[in-house]
Design a protein around this motif. Structure first.
Motif, PDB file in Angstrom:
ATOM      1  N   UNK A   2       0.911  -1.228   0.018  1.00 44.50           N
ATOM      2  CA  UNK A   2       0.007  -0.058  -0.075  1.00 44.50           C
ATOM      3  C   UNK A   2       0.864   1.405  -0.036  1.00 44.50           C
ATOM      4  N   UNK A   3       0.345   2.458  -0.502  1.00 47.44           N
ATOM      5  CA  UNK A   3       1.074   3.587  -0.366  1.00 47.44           C
ATOM      6  C   UNK A   3       0.188   4.734  -0.004  1.00 47.44           C
ATOM      7  N   UNK A   4       0.795   6.046  -0.014  1.00 45.58           N
ATOM      8  CA  UNK A   4      -0.165   7.147   0.395  1.00 45.58           C
ATOM      9  C   UNK A   4      -1.261   7.262  -0.567  1.00 45.58           C
ATOM     10  N   UNK A  78     -18.964 -11.043   1.161  1.00 48.10           N
ATOM     11  CA  UNK A  78     -19.521  -9.848   1.243  1.00 48.10           C
ATOM     12  C   UNK A  78     -18.734  -8.911   1.976  1.00 48.10           C
ATOM     13  N   UNK A  79     -18.095  -9.279   3.028  1.00 45.84           N
ATOM     14  CA  UNK A  79     -17.180  -8.729   3.817  1.00 45.84           C
ATOM     15  C   UNK A  79     -15.832  -8.249   3.293  1.00 45.84           C
ATOM     16  N   UNK A  80     -15.583  -9.592   2.397  1.00 49.32           N
ATOM     17  CA  UNK A  80     -14.129  -9.537   1.633  1.00 49.32           C
ATOM     18  C   UNK A  80     -14.293  -8.419   0.620  1.00 49.32           C
ATOM     19  N   UNK A  81     -15.515  -8.329   0.215  1.00 48.68           N
ATOM     20  CA  UNK A  81     -15.711  -7.310  -1.150  1.00 48.68           C
ATOM     21  C   UNK A  81     -15.610  -5.870  -0.737  1.00 48.68           C
ATOM     22  N   UNK A  82     -16.454  -5.905   0.598  1.00 49.52           N
ATOM     23  CA  UNK A  82     -16.436  -4.627   1.007  1.00 49.52           C
ATOM     24  C   UNK A  82     -15.025  -3.899   1.501  1.00 49.52           C
ATOM     25  N   UNK A  83     -14.318  -5.000   2.148  1.00 44.83           N
ATOM     26  CA  UNK A  83     -13.262  -4.801   2.730  1.00 44.83           C
ATOM     27  C   UNK A  83     -12.087  -4.432   2.043  1.00 44.83           C
ATOM     28  N   UNK A  84     -11.975  -4.907   0.667  1.00 46.61           N
ATOM     29  CA  UNK A  84     -10.897  -4.678  -0.344  1.00 46.61           C
ATOM     30  C   UNK A  84     -11.322  -3.895  -1.611  1.00 46.61           C
ATOM     31  N   UNK A  85     -12.485  -3.709  -1.775  1.00 47.81           N
ATOM     32  CA  UNK A  85     -12.917  -2.770  -2.720  1.00 47.81           C
ATOM     33  C   UNK A  85     -12.723  -3.464  -4.054  1.00 47.81           C
ATOM     34  N   UNK A  86     -12.511  -4.566  -4.108  1.00 49.49           N
ATOM     35  CA  UNK A  86     -12.518  -5.610  -5.512  1.00 49.49           C
ATOM     36  C   UNK A  86     -13.034  -6.498  -5.486  1.00 49.49           C
ATOM     37  N   UNK A  87     -13.088  -7.526  -6.459  1.00 48.17           N
ATOM     38  CA  UNK A  87     -13.732  -9.030  -6.471  1.00 48.17           C
ATOM     39  C   UNK A  87     -12.840  -9.783  -6.979  1.00 48.17           C
ATOM     40  N   UNK A  88     -12.590 -10.689  -5.851  1.00 54.12           N
ATOM     41  CA  UNK A  88     -11.499 -11.756  -5.928  1.00 54.12           C
ATOM     42  C   UNK A  88     -12.431 -13.226  -6.135  1.00 54.12           C
ATOM     43  N   UNK A 335      -5.254  -8.781  -1.099  1.00 55.92           N
ATOM     44  CA  UNK A 335      -4.088  -7.826  -0.678  1.00 55.92           C
ATOM     45  C   UNK A 335      -4.749  -6.400  -0.622  1.00 55.92           C
ATOM     46  N   UNK A 336      -3.906  -5.595   0.135  1.00 57.00           N
ATOM     47  CA  UNK A 336      -4.141  -4.071  -0.238  1.00 57.00           C
ATOM     48  C   UNK A 336      -5.660  -3.825   0.376  1.00 57.00           C
ATOM     49  N   UNK A 337      -6.003  -4.344   1.416  1.00 58.29           N
ATOM     50  CA  UNK A 337      -7.297  -4.039   1.862  1.00 58.29           C
ATOM     51  C   UNK A 337      -7.384  -2.567   2.248  1.00 58.29           C
ATOM     52  N   UNK A 338      -8.767  -2.025   2.378  1.00 58.24           N
ATOM     53  CA  UNK A 338      -8.967  -0.846   2.802  1.00 58.24           C
ATOM     54  C   UNK A 338      -8.306  -0.533   4.435  1.00 58.24           C
ATOM     55  N   UNK A 339      -8.428  -1.446   4.981  1.00 58.29           N
ATOM     56  CA  UNK A 339      -7.805  -1.332   6.534  1.00 58.29           C
ATOM     57  C   UNK A 339      -6.462  -1.150   6.396  1.00 58.29           C
ATOM     58  N   UNK A 364     -12.918 -11.345   7.911  1.00 58.18           N
ATOM     59  CA  UNK A 364     -13.329 -11.149   6.697  1.00 58.18           C
ATOM     60  C   UNK A 364     -13.001  -9.664   6.071  1.00 58.18           C
ATOM     61  N   UNK A 365     -13.267  -8.836   6.728  1.00 58.39           N
ATOM     62  CA  UNK A 365     -13.267  -7.324   6.221  1.00 58.39           C
ATOM     63  C   UNK A 365     -11.705  -7.154   5.887  1.00 58.39           C
ATOM     64  N   UNK A 366     -11.061  -7.709   6.572  1.00 61.98           N
ATOM     65  CA  UNK A 366      -9.348  -7.456   6.377  1.00 61.98           C
ATOM     66  C   UNK A 366      -8.985  -8.518   5.369  1.00 61.98           C
ATOM     67  N   UNK A 367      -9.481  -8.971   4.573  1.00 63.73           N
ATOM     68  CA  UNK A 367      -9.024 -10.038   3.463  1.00 63.73           C
ATOM     69  C   UNK A 367      -8.596 -11.315   4.142  1.00 63.73           C
ATOM     70  N   UNK A 368      -9.444 -11.950   4.922  1.00 65.92           N
ATOM     71  CA  UNK A 368      -8.920 -13.283   5.940  1.00 65.92           C
ATOM     72  C   UNK A 368      -7.830 -13.273   6.573  1.00 65.92           C
ATOM     73  N   UNK A 369      -7.573 -12.107   7.229  1.00 62.79           N
ATOM     74  CA  UNK A 369      -6.392 -11.878   8.128  1.00 62.79           C
ATOM     75  C   UNK A 369      -6.820 -11.685   9.563  1.00 62.79           C
ATOM     76  N   UNK A 370      -6.356 -12.354  10.495  1.00 58.73           N
ATOM     77  CA  UNK A 370      -6.704 -11.756  11.904  1.00 58.73           C
ATOM     78  C   UNK A 370      -5.759 -10.666  12.330  1.00 58.73           C
ATOM     79  N   UNK A 371      -6.297 -10.166  13.447  1.00 57.75           N
ATOM     80  CA  UNK A 371      -5.215  -9.104  13.903  1.00 57.75           C
ATOM     81  C   UNK A 371      -5.205  -7.924  13.355  1.00 57.75           C
TER      82      UNK A 371
END
Ligand SMILES: O=C(O)[C@H](O)COP(=O)(O)O
Ligand SMILES: [Mn+2]
Ligand SMILES: [Mn+2]
Length: 550
Positions: A2-4, A78-88, A335-339, A364-371
């Motif tokens: 991610x970047x600025x 659904x939370x994957x999609x909203x959390x990463x702004x793309x469709x995987x 990768x590169x989720x909104x969070x 799920x919102x963070x792309x299947x990443x805990x923490x």
């Protein structure tokens, strides 16, 4: 990496936070009858809809990375999609592709588990949800693996099958178990012996999530591994007799064990066996996986004995904790989720729900990443859910969630707040129409509080959902659209819908930075860029288009 984020050309960060409220399971129904959202009195949601820019957004099928538009959406995708702004491409598609190409069977995990049972003359067990709901699993995947196991020289296969009735018809189990049982009998011969060995309702055993009720997993362990419980000559017999005895719908059918004429279980799990948990979705697979994988540190229930087996999940269920250690198909690498972008750009974030959807707004919102991505900038809050049937207390914890969100809004400590109200979905899954109305009306009262708090601080409130459910509570004839009747009453539908969901934007300080007519025809993966815009940022180039037209 991610970047600025670039500054938005016309929108700058508001005084107050952007609040994203995900009303789980709340869609725009297409039928009058059975739409519990339309049937509920929702004065606050109605007045926001009447006075604010709003649009329907897609939340099912290919719009959220599922194989076809016949696939309903679900909370994970659904939370994957909203959390990463793309469709995987999601689990359902990845597994089907891996099976279709044969890639799965060339993988080291499949070879290891099948060789293990061949060398030790053990049994290959499959545990999972037996339906074509394609939310957690698909029966076609299982059938293909059983056939391939036979052609790869495996001699004995046992299936431990959970009844669905939540992602498919509430009492449709025999539509799957009868043909599947016949399929196994047909495939069995003098050198190959395949049978269903145990089973039960998915909300009674094995498929608990987020540590909400480990007793379900204990029951599953006792049924599948130890062969303890009511015995029946076959799964079909068990389902018919247990339905008669309990009048329960599929998801609530008690556990059962299939036994031979001497009353011996036909398939307990023993040393030298291999076990495949064939669900591809992680939330309801993690706990049973831990029961198989964890050593003496496991303290959730008494396992009595822990067979020395090769265990594998269909996919990796937790990409950070690497659970399970062995799995057949790689999960989507999101990768590169909104969070991650927001943390990198020093945006302060707050995420909250009750237990039943806590993992959705975080993991799920963070792309299947805990923490956390940055613990100094992120706060996750879990409100403990009730451990009772949700039709008995349909309000769930929407008030307690709102208490904390209002506190967070008023604190001035957060720039982006996301919350999930599970009401429409968790009570939708019970199939109890009146309980869904009570649940929706309770949530609506809390939406009034969100609006008031956002207005006070000059923030923005975006109301949306991850898929439909409460909007479609009756079974309908797919062709005519008529309500399906059972004993003269509408047949309850417990699963999600294919309907679009709302995107309502309450922006009390609006001053023409964007057009009030929101863009039509987009999916929920466009909510992400929309939130970023209200935080004063342009979304990353490859994010799906914002819903704002500016
Ligand atoms: O797991 C469940 O409860 C259902 O199968 C899917 O519901 P969810 O996607 O809303 O969690
Ligand atoms: Mn959901
Ligand atoms: Mn659901």
């Amino acid at each position: 990496m991610v970047e600025k984020l670039k500054k938005h050309p016309s929108l700058s960060k508001k005084n107050g936070p952007v609040v994203l409220a995900i009303m789980d399971g709340v869609g725009y129904g297409k039928y009058e009858e059975g739409d519990a959202v339309k049937a509920s009195k929702l004065p606050n949601l109605d007045s926001l809809t009447a006075s604010c820019p709003h649009v329907a957004v897609k939340a099912h099928g290919t719009a959220v990375g599922l194989p076809s538009d016949g696939d309903m959406g679900n909370s994970e995708v659904g939370h994957n999609a909203i959390g990463c702004g793309r469709v995987f491409s999601q689990g359902a598609k990845l597994v089907s592709n891996s099976i279709a190409t044969g890639h799965l069977y060339q993988g080291e995990t499949w070879l290891k588990l099948t060789n293990n049972v061949k060398e030790k003359d053990g049994t290959l067990h499959f545990i999972g949800l037996l339906s074509d709901g394609n939310v957690h699993s698909h029966i076609d995947h299982l059938e293909h693996m059983v056939r391939t196991a036979k052609s790869n020289g495996v001699k004995t296969v046992r299936i431990h099958a959970l009844l669905d009735g939540r992602d498919v018809g509430a009492t449709s189990a025999l539509d799957y178990f009868e043909p599947f049982q016949a399929f196994l009998a047909e495939l069995s011969d003098e050198s190959f012996d395949a049978k269903i060995a145990s089973g039960g309702g998915r909300m009674v055993l094995t498929m608990d999530r987020y540590d909400a009720n480990w007793d379900m997993v204990r029951k599953g362990w006792e049924t599948h591994v130890l062969g303890l419980g009511q015995i029946f000559p076959s799964a079909v017999d068990a389902i018919k007799m247990l339905r008669e005895e309990t009048k329960a719908i599929d998801q609530d059918i008690p556990g059962f064990v299939v036994a031979d004429e001497d009353g011996q279980p036909v398939g307990t799990i023993e040393d030298g066996d291999s076990v495949i948990f064939f669900n591809f979705r992680g939330d309801r697979s993690l706990e049973i996986t831990k029961a198989f994988e964890e050593g003496d540190s496991f303290d959730k229930f008494d396992r009595v004995r822990v067979p020395d087996v090769e265990y594998a999940g269909m996919m990796e269920y937790d990409g950070d904790l690497h659970i399970p250690a062995q799995y057949l198909v790689n999960p989507p690498t999101i990768t590169r989720t909104m969070s991650e972008y927001l943390a990198f750009n020093k945006v302060r974030q707050y995420a909250i729900s009750e237990t039943q959807k806590y993992g959705h707004v975080t993991y799920f919102f963070n792309g299947n990443k805990s923490g956390y991505f940055d613990e100094s900038l992120e706060t996750f809050v879990e409100v403990p859910s009730d451990v009772i049937p949700f039709e008995e207390k349909p309000e769930m914890k929407c008030k307690e969630i709102t208490d904390k969100v209002v506190e967070a809004i008023e604190s001035g400590d957060y720039d982006f707040i996301r919350l999930n109200y599970p009401n429409g979905d968790m009570v939708g899954h019970t199939g109890v129409f009146e309980a869904v109305k009570t649940s929706m009306e309770a949530m609506d009262r809390q939406i009034a509080r969100l609006k008031e708090a956002v207005e006070k601080v000059g923030g923005v409130l975006i109301l949306t959902a991850d898929h439909g459910n409460a909007d479609d509570m009756y079974e309908h004839n797919k062709k005519s659209g008529d309500v399906t009747l059972e004993d003269g009453h509408p047949k309850a539908k417990t699963s999600h819908s294919l309907n679009p969901v709302p995107c309502i934007i309450f922006d009390p300080t609006y001053n023409n930075e964007y057009k009030k007519e929101l863009k039509e025809g987009l999916g929920i993966s466009s909510i992400t860029a929309t939130c970023m815009n209200f935080l004063g940022f342009e979304a990353p180039e490859d994010y799906d288009s914002s819903i704002l037209d500016y």
